[in-house]
Design a protein around this motif. Structure first.
Motif, mmCIF file in Angstrom:
data_model
loop_
_atom_site.group_PDB
_atom_site.id
_atom_site.type_symbol
_atom_site.label_atom_id
_atom_site.label_comp_id
_atom_site.label_asym_id
_atom_site.label_seq_id
_atom_site.Cartn_x
_atom_site.Cartn_y
_atom_site.Cartn_z
ATOM 1 N N THR A 84 27.931 13.330 24.799
ATOM 2 C CA THR A 84 26.993 13.005 25.867
ATOM 3 C C THR A 84 26.301 11.681 25.546
ATOM 4 O O THR A 84 25.792 11.490 24.444
ATOM 5 N N GLU A 107 23.745 9.840 30.384
ATOM 6 C CA GLU A 107 23.989 11.196 30.895
ATOM 7 C C GLU A 107 22.800 12.108 30.615
ATOM 8 O O GLU A 107 22.394 12.888 31.479
ATOM 9 N N ASP A 160 22.839 9.276 40.686
ATOM 10 C CA ASP A 160 23.150 10.701 40.535
ATOM 11 C C ASP A 160 23.264 11.377 41.897
ATOM 12 O O ASP A 160 24.218 12.106 42.166
ATOM 13 N N ASP A 177 29.087 7.060 39.236
ATOM 14 C CA ASP A 177 29.059 6.853 37.788
ATOM 15 C C ASP A 177 28.551 5.433 37.569
ATOM 16 O O ASP A 177 29.291 4.458 37.770
#
Length: 120
Positions: free
Chosen positions: A2, A6, A80, A85
């Motif tokens: 992660t 993120e 988001d 992305d």
């Protein structure tokens, strides 16, 4: 693994969820809030000379840091909500800029390249 981005995205999503703010976090509202925060960041530079902007005093730098954080949070939340992305989009844009702005032609120049064709 992660990434920090993120983790920040998940943290912001949870922040909104527990406050039941998802209803307000439409792309339109987030984009408008982002624009407002960018305006607040720009206001910190408004009356500085180019030289002063390179090394702001500690109080101004603290305010700029706060505004940069606000801009980042709204940008990450907007990406988001839209399912974008952000790192991939930034990487794609940098590759596009690399193609459009050949270093041997644009080195030291503020000239704008012609727009990329649609779908390029």
């Amino acid at each position: 693994m992660t990434t920090e981005l993120e983790r920040l995205t998940v943290r912001l999503r949870e922040f909104a969820r527990v406050r039941e703010w998802e209803q307000f976090h439409t792309p339109k509202n987030l984009a408008m809030a982002l624009a407002g925060e960018v305006g607040e960041l720009v206001a910190e530079f408004q009356w500085l000379t180019a030289e002063q902007s390179m090394s702001p005093d500690p109080d101004a730098l603290a305010r700029m840091r706060t505004e940069l954080a606000d801009v980042t949070l709204y940008l990450v939340r907007l990406a988001d909500v839209l399912g974008v992305d952000l790192m991939a989009a930034a990487g794609d844009k940098l590759e596009d800029n690399d193609r459009r702005y050949a270093a041997d032609r644009y080195r030291g120049s503020a000239e704008k390249a012609p727009p990329s064709p649609p779908g390029a």
